[in-house]
Design a protein around this motif. Structure first.
Motif, mmCIF file in Angstrom:
data_model
loop_
_atom_site.group_PDB
_atom_site.id
_atom_site.type_symbol
_atom_site.label_atom_id
_atom_site.label_comp_id
_atom_site.label_asym_id
_atom_site.label_seq_id
_atom_site.Cartn_x
_atom_site.Cartn_y
_atom_site.Cartn_z
ATOM 1 N N THR A 121 41.297 32.021 28.858
ATOM 2 C CA THR A 121 39.833 32.023 28.818
ATOM 3 C C THR A 121 39.240 32.256 30.200
ATOM 4 O O THR A 121 38.190 32.888 30.342
ATOM 5 N N LEU A 122 39.926 31.788 31.223
ATOM 6 C CA LEU A 122 39.402 31.865 32.596
ATOM 7 C C LEU A 122 38.972 33.269 33.033
ATOM 8 O O LEU A 122 37.992 33.394 33.771
ATOM 9 N N PRO A 123 39.682 34.349 32.639
ATOM 10 C CA PRO A 123 39.239 35.675 33.093
ATOM 11 C C PRO A 123 37.818 36.030 32.677
ATOM 12 O O PRO A 123 37.212 36.936 33.255
ATOM 13 N N LEU A 150 44.326 34.711 34.760
ATOM 14 C CA LEU A 150 44.865 35.890 35.438
ATOM 15 C C LEU A 150 44.532 35.826 36.923
ATOM 16 O O LEU A 150 43.391 35.547 37.299
ATOM 17 N N GLY A 151 45.546 36.098 37.759
ATOM 18 C CA GLY A 151 45.378 36.032 39.203
ATOM 19 C C GLY A 151 45.032 37.367 39.834
ATOM 20 O O GLY A 151 44.850 38.380 39.151
ATOM 21 N N VAL A 152 44.980 37.388 41.146
ATOM 22 C CA VAL A 152 44.415 38.497 41.918
ATOM 23 C C VAL A 152 45.109 39.838 41.697
ATOM 24 O O VAL A 152 44.477 40.893 41.806
ATOM 25 N N ASP A 153 46.400 39.835 41.396
ATOM 26 C CA ASP A 153 47.117 41.105 41.241
ATOM 27 C C ASP A 153 47.037 41.682 39.835
ATOM 28 O O ASP A 153 47.598 42.759 39.567
ATOM 29 N N ARG A 159 42.805 49.542 38.274
ATOM 30 C CA ARG A 159 41.959 49.890 39.422
ATOM 31 C C ARG A 159 42.415 51.209 40.044
ATOM 32 O O ARG A 159 41.590 51.997 40.526
ATOM 33 N N GLU A 160 43.727 51.457 40.030
ATOM 34 C CA GLU A 160 44.235 52.727 40.561
ATOM 35 C C GLU A 160 43.779 53.902 39.710
ATOM 36 O O GLU A 160 43.636 55.027 40.219
ATOM 37 N N LEU A 161 43.519 53.653 38.433
ATOM 38 C CA LEU A 161 43.006 54.714 37.561
ATOM 39 C C LEU A 161 41.537 55.026 37.844
ATOM 40 O O LEU A 161 41.022 56.049 37.402
ATOM 41 N N GLY A 162 40.867 54.110 38.564
ATOM 42 C CA GLY A 162 39.473 54.347 38.909
ATOM 43 C C GLY A 162 38.497 53.404 38.241
ATOM 44 O O GLY A 162 37.284 53.523 38.428
ATOM 45 N N PHE A 163 39.017 52.441 37.452
ATOM 46 C CA PHE A 163 38.144 51.465 36.816
ATOM 47 C C PHE A 163 37.939 50.264 37.732
ATOM 48 O O PHE A 163 38.810 49.922 38.525
ATOM 49 N N ALA A 164 36.781 49.636 37.580
ATOM 50 C CA ALA A 164 36.538 48.383 38.288
ATOM 51 C C ALA A 164 36.944 47.232 37.372
ATOM 52 O O ALA A 164 36.691 47.265 36.175
ATOM 53 N N THR A 165 37.577 46.215 37.928
ATOM 54 C CA THR A 165 37.911 45.019 37.157
ATOM 55 C C THR A 165 37.297 43.816 37.850
ATOM 56 O O THR A 165 36.781 43.921 38.969
ATOM 57 N N TYR A 166 37.363 42.666 37.198
ATOM 58 C CA TYR A 166 36.872 41.457 37.825
ATOM 59 C C TYR A 166 37.672 41.137 39.076
ATOM 60 O O TYR A 166 38.826 41.552 39.215
ATOM 61 N N ASN A 167 37.054 40.397 39.972
ATOM 62 C CA ASN A 167 37.784 39.852 41.118
ATOM 63 C C ASN A 167 38.457 38.564 40.654
ATOM 64 O O ASN A 167 37.847 37.490 40.660
ATOM 65 N N PHE A 168 39.683 38.694 40.202
ATOM 66 C CA PHE A 168 40.387 37.535 39.668
ATOM 67 C C PHE A 168 40.627 36.512 40.768
ATOM 68 O O PHE A 168 40.895 36.863 41.917
ATOM 69 N N PRO A 169 40.561 35.214 40.438
ATOM 70 C CA PRO A 169 40.649 34.170 41.463
ATOM 71 C C PRO A 169 42.056 33.984 42.008
ATOM 72 O O PRO A 169 43.051 34.206 41.306
ATOM 73 N N GLU A 246 49.274 39.041 36.552
ATOM 74 C CA GLU A 246 49.648 37.865 37.344
ATOM 75 C C GLU A 246 49.074 36.659 36.610
ATOM 76 O O GLU A 246 47.867 36.418 36.625
ATOM 77 N N VAL A 247 49.926 35.930 35.944
ATOM 78 C CA VAL A 247 49.493 34.815 35.113
ATOM 79 C C VAL A 247 49.699 33.508 35.866
ATOM 80 O O VAL A 247 50.801 33.233 36.347
ATOM 81 N N PHE A 248 48.636 32.724 36.002
ATOM 82 C CA PHE A 248 48.793 31.420 36.637
ATOM 83 C C PHE A 248 48.491 30.315 35.625
ATOM 84 O O PHE A 248 47.759 30.508 34.646
ATOM 85 N N TYR A 249 49.086 29.175 35.894
ATOM 86 C CA TYR A 249 48.913 28.003 35.038
ATOM 87 C C TYR A 249 48.417 26.856 35.913
ATOM 88 O O TYR A 249 48.860 26.702 37.050
ATOM 89 N N ALA A 250 47.504 26.073 35.376
ATOM 90 C CA ALA A 250 46.966 24.931 36.118
ATOM 91 C C ALA A 250 46.974 23.698 35.223
ATOM 92 O O ALA A 250 46.624 23.769 34.033
ATOM 93 N N HIS A 251 47.379 22.591 35.821
ATOM 94 C CA HIS A 251 47.478 21.330 35.086
ATOM 95 C C HIS A 251 47.128 20.192 36.039
ATOM 96 O O HIS A 251 47.501 20.208 37.208
#
Length: 273
Positions: A121-123, A150-153, A159-169, A246-251
Motif C-alpha cells: 500500500t505504501l507506494p 517499494l524502495g528507491v530502486d 524511468r529508462e524508458l522515459g516515464f516518470a515514477t514516484y520518488n520511492f522512499p 526493491e521490496v522493503f519490509y517494516a515491523h
C-alpha cells in the motif's frame, strides 16, 4: 489511501483488471507471512490496510483463524470486485468485514487493533508519516504491525524508458519515522525481485494498472510507440526486458510507555535512592 484523485479514479476504473498482477502480490504476501514466524503474536483483531484483491486475507485467516480480520481499501470498486464470497457470522448477523476508507484517516477506534498488516500500500501513500501515525493510533499498547513497500530502486527500467515514477522512499527514512513516532524495536529489511517481460505490450498493460506515477492516460501515437519499442529492445537482454522491484519490509511494536504521549512530551522516571 492518501491518494491523489486521478490515481483513485484510475484504480476504481481498472479494478477488474488488477487481478493480472496477482502473482507479485501473492509472492510478497508469502514472504510477509514467512516473517510472521519470527513475530510471536496471537491477535484478536487484525486490520489489513490495502485490501486490494483480498489475497492477504486468506493467508491471515489461515495464520490467525480465531481473529477478526478487517479489510480496508479506499477504492470502492476493489471491494466490490474482490469481496469474499463467504460472510462471517457474529452475534447472529453476517459481515464481510470490509471498510472503504482512506489509510490516512482510518475510521477505526484508537487502541482497538492487535495487529496491522499492509502489503504494497505504501507506494500509493502521499504522506508516509501520517500513514504510520494512524497505524500507531489504532494499535493497542504492546501491539505490532508488518508492512511492505517499494524502495528507491524500484521500476528503474521504467524511468529508462522515459516515464516518470514516484520518488520511492529510502528504507532508512521509514526507520527514522518509526522511531520518531515512538515505535519500539523497529526492524526494516529489503530484497530485490526481478520481473521479466517478453514484449512491450505486456509491460505497458501492467504499467497502466500498477500506477505508481507511471500511468499511461492517453493514446500512444505510432511515433511514440516506435520510440518506446526501440528503448525496450535496447534495455532488453536476450529478448527479456528486466523490471526491478526493491521490496522493503517494516515491523515494529507500539511502545507501552511512549505510544500515546502528546507530541513533544517525554516520560520522566523517578528513582528512589
Amino acid at each position: 489511501m492518501g491518494l491523489k484523485l486521478n490515481l483513485l479514479q484510475n484504480m476504481n476504473r481498472l479494478a477488474p483488471k488488477v487481478q493480472q498482477l496477482d502473482f507479485i502480490i501473492k509472492e510478497i504476501s508469502t514472504r510477509m507471512l514467512d516473517r510472521l514466524d519470527y513475530i510471536k503474536i496471537n491477535p484478536k483483531q487484525v486490520l489489513d490496510i490495502g485490501y486490494g484483491l483480498g489475497i492477504d486475507r486468506e493467508g491471515l485467516r489461515t495464520r490467525f483463524p480465531k481473529a477478526g480480520i478487517y479489510g480496508l481499501d479506499i477504492a470502492a470498486n476493489m471491494l466490490k470486485h474482490y469481496a469474499p464470497t463467504k460472510k462471517i457470522t457474529w452475534l447472529g448477523k453476517s459481515y464481510k468485514n470490509l471498510i472503504c476508507a482512506d489509510a490516512l484517516h482510518l475510521p477505526i477506534a484508537a487502541q482497538s487493533m492487535d495487529f496491522v498488516w499492509s502489503n504494497l500500500t505504501l507506494p500509493y501513500i502521499t504522506d508516509i508519516r501520517q500513514y504510520f501515525a494512524e497505524i500507531n493510533r489504532v494499535l493497542k499498547l504492546g501491539a505490532t504491525f508488518l508492512v511492505s513497500g517499494l524502495g528507491v530502486d524500484s521500476l528503474e527500467q521504467i524511468r529508462e524508458l522515459g516515464f516518470a515514477t514516484y520518488n520511492f522512499p529510502d528504507m532508512h527514512l521509514i526507520g527514522d519515522i518509526l522511531v520518531e513516532l515512538g515505535f519500539s524495536n523497529p526492524v526494516t529489511d529489503l530484497e530485490y525481485i526481478k520481473l521479466e517481460y517478453d514484449n512491450l505490450d505486456d509491460l505497458l498493460s501492467d504499467i497502466r494498472i500498477i500506477g505508481c506515477g507511471a500511468q499511461l492516460r492517453h493514446y500512444l501515437s505510432k511515433a511514440g510507440y516506435k520510440n518506446l519499442q526501440a528503448n525496450f529492445d535496447k534495455i532488453s537482454n536476450n529478448g527479456k526486458f528486466p523490471l526491478t522491484l526493491e521490496v522493503f519490509y517494516a515491523h515494529a511494536w507500539k511502545d507501552k510507555i511512549r505510544g500515546d504521549l502528546v507530541s513533544g512530551r517525554s516520560v520522566i522516571h523517578f528513582h528512589s535512592k
